[in-house]
Design a protein around this motif. Structure first.
Motif, PDB file in Angstrom:
ATOM      1  N   SER A  21      37.184  33.503  43.339  1.00  0.00           N
ATOM      2  CA  SER A  21      36.964  34.766  44.063  1.00  0.00           C
ATOM      3  C   SER A  21      37.525  35.959  43.294  1.00  0.00           C
ATOM      4  O   SER A  21      37.246  37.102  43.630  1.00  0.00           O
ATOM      5  CB  SER A  21      37.607  34.695  45.445  1.00  0.00           C
ATOM      6  OG  SER A  21      39.014  34.771  45.305  1.00  0.00           O
ATOM      7  N   GLY A  22      38.368  35.687  42.280  1.00  0.00           N
ATOM      8  CA  GLY A  22      38.938  36.772  41.483  1.00  0.00           C
ATOM      9  C   GLY A  22      40.291  37.255  41.972  1.00  0.00           C
ATOM     10  O   GLY A  22      40.830  38.227  41.462  1.00  0.00           O
ATOM     11  N   ASP A  73      34.195  33.093  36.888  1.00  0.00           N
ATOM     12  CA  ASP A  73      34.646  34.422  37.329  1.00  0.00           C
ATOM     13  C   ASP A  73      34.215  35.530  36.364  1.00  0.00           C
ATOM     14  O   ASP A  73      34.572  36.682  36.549  1.00  0.00           O
ATOM     15  CB  ASP A  73      36.165  34.444  37.560  1.00  0.00           C
ATOM     16  CG  ASP A  73      36.978  34.061  36.326  1.00  0.00           C
ATOM     17  OD1 ASP A  73      36.388  33.667  35.297  1.00  0.00           O
ATOM     18  OD2 ASP A  73      38.220  34.160  36.402  1.00  0.00           O
ATOM     19  N   ASP A  74      33.440  35.192  35.342  1.00  0.00           N
ATOM     20  CA  ASP A  74      32.928  36.220  34.423  1.00  0.00           C
ATOM     21  C   ASP A  74      31.591  36.773  34.903  1.00  0.00           C
ATOM     22  O   ASP A  74      30.598  36.769  34.177  1.00  0.00           O
ATOM     23  CB  ASP A  74      32.802  35.663  32.989  1.00  0.00           C
ATOM     24  CG  ASP A  74      34.093  35.854  32.194  1.00  0.00           C
ATOM     25  OD1 ASP A  74      35.010  36.548  32.688  1.00  0.00           O
ATOM     26  OD2 ASP A  74      34.179  35.323  31.075  1.00  0.00           O
ATOM     27  N   VAL A  87      32.583  39.244  40.647  1.00  0.00           N
ATOM     28  CA  VAL A  87      33.972  38.763  40.663  1.00  0.00           C
ATOM     29  C   VAL A  87      34.852  39.688  39.818  1.00  0.00           C
ATOM     30  O   VAL A  87      36.031  39.889  40.125  1.00  0.00           O
ATOM     31  CB  VAL A  87      34.063  37.291  40.187  1.00  0.00           C
ATOM     32  CG1 VAL A  87      35.505  36.807  40.199  1.00  0.00           C
ATOM     33  CG2 VAL A  87      33.215  36.396  41.072  1.00  0.00           C
ATOM     34  N   PHE A  88      34.267  40.273  38.789  1.00  0.00           N
ATOM     35  CA  PHE A  88      35.052  41.183  37.958  1.00  0.00           C
ATOM     36  C   PHE A  88      35.669  42.303  38.806  1.00  0.00           C
ATOM     37  O   PHE A  88      36.806  42.702  38.591  1.00  0.00           O
ATOM     38  CB  PHE A  88      34.208  41.791  36.831  1.00  0.00           C
ATOM     39  CG  PHE A  88      34.997  42.802  36.056  1.00  0.00           C
ATOM     40  CD1 PHE A  88      35.891  42.381  35.084  1.00  0.00           C
ATOM     41  CD2 PHE A  88      34.908  44.149  36.335  1.00  0.00           C
ATOM     42  CE1 PHE A  88      36.668  43.296  34.401  1.00  0.00           C
ATOM     43  CE2 PHE A  88      35.676  45.071  35.664  1.00  0.00           C
ATOM     44  CZ  PHE A  88      36.557  44.641  34.697  1.00  0.00           C
ATOM     45  N   THR A 116      36.708  42.274  41.855  1.00  0.00           N
ATOM     46  CA  THR A 116      37.914  41.792  42.540  1.00  0.00           C
ATOM     47  C   THR A 116      39.047  41.591  41.544  1.00  0.00           C
ATOM     48  O   THR A 116      40.208  41.931  41.816  1.00  0.00           O
ATOM     49  CB  THR A 116      37.615  40.449  43.260  1.00  0.00           C
ATOM     50  OG1 THR A 116      36.413  40.593  43.989  1.00  0.00           O
ATOM     51  CG2 THR A 116      38.755  40.056  44.180  1.00  0.00           C
ATOM     52  N   ARG A 117      38.719  41.049  40.381  1.00  0.00           N
ATOM     53  CA  ARG A 117      39.767  40.829  39.368  1.00  0.00           C
ATOM     54  C   ARG A 117      40.356  42.162  38.930  1.00  0.00           C
ATOM     55  O   ARG A 117      41.573  42.291  38.760  1.00  0.00           O
ATOM     56  CB  ARG A 117      39.174  40.094  38.147  1.00  0.00           C
ATOM     57  CG  ARG A 117      38.822  38.650  38.466  1.00  0.00           C
ATOM     58  CD  ARG A 117      37.936  38.036  37.394  1.00  0.00           C
ATOM     59  NE  ARG A 117      38.603  37.864  36.126  1.00  0.00           N
ATOM     60  CZ  ARG A 117      37.975  37.738  34.955  1.00  0.00           C
ATOM     61  NH1 ARG A 117      36.646  37.773  34.912  1.00  0.00           N
ATOM     62  NH2 ARG A 117      38.651  37.591  33.853  1.00  0.00           N
TER      63      ARG A 117
END
Ligand code: AMP
Length: 200
Positions: free
Chosen positions: A55-56, A141-142, A146-147, A149-150
């Motif tokens: 989910s990030g 996550d790439d 998702v980025f 959230t990261r």
């Protein structure tokens, strides 16, 4: 030499870590890599981390601190290490300080790669495309979704570490928007300076 590389996802920490490994012969301790290995192996840590990573979000501090505490005990980390992706919260940084103090060890420097947020999504997409082109599994996550959230986790929880280490007089900042070899050259100059200071 004990160093931390700071910077948002896609800033180039992994790429530059590999070059430091080559130049200084110290291991890269990437909590992201360690967590991905735990997920792949299906360990209890991996089971706890899997959904969070996809989910990030950030894996709980206690989990990550435990992994790092074990890893820095390994023989190859005795003469130094590069922390890549850790600490990511002020709590993790405080735990690291305690860990090192107990062993009478100190960090040499913290290097932050400063990059333009708008460039990061493109870099992440490039990394995913290059990985796929090599036939390797692409990080789940790439993705642009998702980025987001990261990056938000970085902005809210990790970015405050710059001020934390600056207040300790340990922060070095580098322009991470330069061509990759120029970033490496600037990074090596910074690290050489710290090696000289430590040796004298
Ligand atoms: P990275 O490979 O450094 O981008 O990390 C991938 C993912 O692993 C992150 O998005 C987090 O979910 C998790 N992770 C890695 N390092 C940490 C950390 N120090 N604290 C919390 N979560 C982490």
């Amino acid at each position: 030499m004990r160093i931390i590389l700071l910077g948002p996802p896609g800033a180039g920490k992994g790429t530059q870590s590999a070059r430091i490994v080559e130049r200084f012969g110290i291991p890269q301790l990437s909590t992201g890599d360690m967590l991905r290995a735990a997920v792949a192996a299906g360990t209890p840590v991996g089971l706890e981390a899997k959904a969070i990573m996809e989910s990030g979000g950030l894996v709980p501090d206690a989990v990550v601190v435990g992994i790092v505490a074990d890893r820095i005990e390994e023989p190859d980390a005795r003469n130094g290490f590069i922390l890549d992706g850790f600490p990511r919260t002020v709590e993790q940084a405080a735990a690291l300080d305690r860990m090192l103090q107990e062993k009478n060890l100190a960090l040499d420097t913290v290097v932050e790669f400063v990059v333009d947020e708008n460039a990061l999504v493109g870099r992440i997409a490039k990394r995913a495309a290059e990985t796929a082109a090599r036939g390797e599994p692409v990080r789940k996550d790439d993705t642009p979704e998702v980025f987001k959230t990261r990056f938000e986790a970085y902005r809210a929880q990790t970015a405050p570490l710059s001020a934390y280490y600056a207040s300790l007089g340990m922060l070095e900042t580098l322009d991470g928007m330069q061509p990759v070899d120029d970033v490496t050259a600037a990074l090596m100059r910074t690290l050489e300076r710290h090696v000289e200071t430590t040796a004298s």
